[in-house]
Design a protein around this motif. Structure first.
Motif, PDB file in Angstrom:
ATOM      1  N   PRO A 108       0.814  -1.226   0.000  1.00 17.24           N
ATOM      2  CA  PRO A 108       0.000   0.000   0.000  1.00 17.24           C
ATOM      3  C   PRO A 108       0.847   1.276   0.000  1.00 17.24           C
ATOM      4  O   PRO A 108       0.444   2.281  -0.597  1.00 17.24           O
ATOM      5  CB  PRO A 108      -0.835  -0.135   1.265  1.00 17.24           C
ATOM      6  CG  PRO A 108      -1.005  -1.615   1.419  1.00 17.24           C
ATOM      7  CD  PRO A 108       0.330  -2.188   0.998  1.00 17.24           C
ATOM      8  N   LEU A 109       2.026   1.235   0.619  1.00 18.56           N
ATOM      9  CA  LEU A 109       2.885   2.417   0.638  1.00 18.56           C
ATOM     10  C   LEU A 109       3.380   2.771  -0.769  1.00 18.56           C
ATOM     11  O   LEU A 109       3.450   3.946  -1.127  1.00 18.56           O
ATOM     12  CB  LEU A 109       4.067   2.216   1.587  1.00 18.56           C
ATOM     13  CG  LEU A 109       4.943   3.434   1.841  1.00 18.56           C
ATOM     14  CD1 LEU A 109       4.141   4.596   2.424  1.00 18.56           C
ATOM     15  CD2 LEU A 109       6.086   3.065   2.779  1.00 18.56           C
ATOM     16  N   HIS A 110       3.722   1.763  -1.577  1.00 17.38           N
ATOM     17  CA  HIS A 110       4.106   2.017  -2.969  1.00 17.38           C
ATOM     18  C   HIS A 110       2.950   2.672  -3.727  1.00 17.38           C
ATOM     19  O   HIS A 110       3.138   3.648  -4.450  1.00 17.38           O
ATOM     20  CB  HIS A 110       4.457   0.717  -3.703  1.00 17.38           C
ATOM     21  CG  HIS A 110       5.726   0.087  -3.286  1.00 17.38           C
ATOM     22  ND1 HIS A 110       5.774  -0.929  -2.373  1.00 17.38           N
ATOM     23  CD2 HIS A 110       6.999   0.310  -3.676  1.00 17.38           C
ATOM     24  CE1 HIS A 110       7.026  -1.305  -2.214  1.00 17.38           C
ATOM     25  NE2 HIS A 110       7.796  -0.572  -2.986  1.00 17.38           N
ATOM     26  N   VAL A 111       1.771   2.093  -3.547  1.00 17.41           N
ATOM     27  CA  VAL A 111       0.592   2.594  -4.254  1.00 17.41           C
ATOM     28  C   VAL A 111       0.291   4.032  -3.829  1.00 17.41           C
ATOM     29  O   VAL A 111       0.017   4.893  -4.666  1.00 17.41           O
ATOM     30  CB  VAL A 111      -0.619   1.671  -4.017  1.00 17.41           C
ATOM     31  CG1 VAL A 111      -1.874   2.248  -4.655  1.00 17.41           C
ATOM     32  CG2 VAL A 111      -0.326   0.273  -4.563  1.00 17.41           C
ATOM     33  N   ALA A 112       0.381   4.289  -2.540  1.00 15.39           N
ATOM     34  CA  ALA A 112       0.128   5.648  -2.039  1.00 15.39           C
ATOM     35  C   ALA A 112       1.146   6.629  -2.609  1.00 15.39           C
ATOM     36  O   ALA A 112       0.790   7.743  -3.007  1.00 15.39           O
ATOM     37  CB  ALA A 112       0.173   5.658  -0.512  1.00 15.39           C
ATOM     38  N   ALA A 113       2.405   6.220  -2.672  1.00 15.20           N
ATOM     39  CA  ALA A 113       3.445   7.101  -3.215  1.00 15.20           C
ATOM     40  C   ALA A 113       3.179   7.407  -4.687  1.00 15.20           C
ATOM     41  O   ALA A 113       3.306   8.552  -5.126  1.00 15.20           O
ATOM     42  CB  ALA A 113       4.817   6.464  -3.036  1.00 15.20           C
ATOM     43  N   MET A 114       2.787   6.400  -5.440  1.00 16.67           N
ATOM     44  CA  MET A 114       2.511   6.608  -6.861  1.00 16.67           C
ATOM     45  C   MET A 114       1.226   7.390  -7.087  1.00 16.67           C
ATOM     46  O   MET A 114       1.096   8.097  -8.085  1.00 16.67           O
ATOM     47  CB  MET A 114       2.440   5.271  -7.589  1.00 16.67           C
ATOM     48  CG  MET A 114       3.789   4.604  -7.679  1.00 16.67           C
ATOM     49  SD  MET A 114       3.838   3.139  -8.723  1.00 16.67           S
ATOM     50  CE  MET A 114       2.340   2.305  -8.329  1.00 16.67           C
ATOM     51  N   ALA A 115       0.301   7.284  -6.155  1.00 12.96           N
ATOM     52  CA  ALA A 115      -0.978   7.986  -6.274  1.00 12.96           C
ATOM     53  C   ALA A 115      -0.901   9.406  -5.716  1.00 12.96           C
ATOM     54  O   ALA A 115      -1.914  10.102  -5.643  1.00 12.96           O
ATOM     55  CB  ALA A 115      -2.077   7.212  -5.564  1.00 12.96           C
ATOM     56  N   LYS A 116       0.293   9.816  -5.312  1.00 12.39           N
ATOM     57  CA  LYS A 116       0.518  11.168  -4.782  1.00 12.39           C
ATOM     58  C   LYS A 116      -0.288  11.430  -3.515  1.00 12.39           C
ATOM     59  O   LYS A 116      -0.844  12.509  -3.328  1.00 12.39           O
ATOM     60  CB  LYS A 116       0.242  12.218  -5.851  1.00 12.39           C
ATOM     61  CG  LYS A 116       1.078  12.023  -7.102  1.00 12.39           C
ATOM     62  CD  LYS A 116       0.674  12.975  -8.197  1.00 12.39           C
ATOM     63  CE  LYS A 116       1.431  12.613  -9.456  1.00 12.39           C
ATOM     64  NZ  LYS A 116       0.881  13.222 -10.635  1.00 12.39           N
ATOM     65  N   ALA A 117      -0.342  10.412  -2.666  1.00 10.23           N
ATOM     66  CA  ALA A 117      -1.057  10.552  -1.397  1.00 10.23           C
ATOM     67  C   ALA A 117      -0.381  11.605  -0.520  1.00 10.23           C
ATOM     68  O   ALA A 117       0.821  11.828  -0.621  1.00 10.23           O
ATOM     69  CB  ALA A 117      -1.098   9.211  -0.671  1.00 10.23           C
TER      70      ALA A 117
END
Length: 105
Positions: free
Chosen positions: A13-22
């Motif tokens: 989830p951290l990778h996804v959040a980083a790519m999603a500009k969380a």
């Protein structure tokens, strides 16, 4: 759930959040739930810091704060090149025109 990668890209989830500009609150919550996530590469060999820098996160208001949180969580990320271009986070940050607070970190 913060420690469970998705099946397709083996991204946490951290990778996804980083790519999603969380924002920094989301990244902080994910790091609190699974602190080691910052040191885990995805199936492409990229760390969450690489993902954040490659998605032009630095152009967002909270981008530097997110990058610094990821770097603080796993300081060794600064010396790990990405697998796509063999660039260190410093190089990617400079190309993304990140501010001095990120480049100096």
């Amino acid at each position: 759930a913060a420690s469970k990668p998705d099946k397709e890209a083996s991204q946490l989830p951290l990778h996804v959040a980083a790519m999603a500009k969380a924002g920094p609150e989301v990244v902080a919550a994910l790091l609190q739930a699974y602190p080691d996530a910052a040191s885990k590469p995805d199936k492409f060999g990229n760390l969450p810091l690489h993902s954040a820098l490659h998605t032009a996160l630095m152009h967002l208001k909270d981008g530097p704060e997110v990058a610094l949180a990821l770097l603080h969580a796993y300081p060794d990320a600064a010396s790990k090149p990405d697998k796509e271009a063999s660039q260190l986070p410093l190089h990617v940050a400079a190309m993304a025109k990140a501010g001095p607070e990120v480049v100096a970190a």
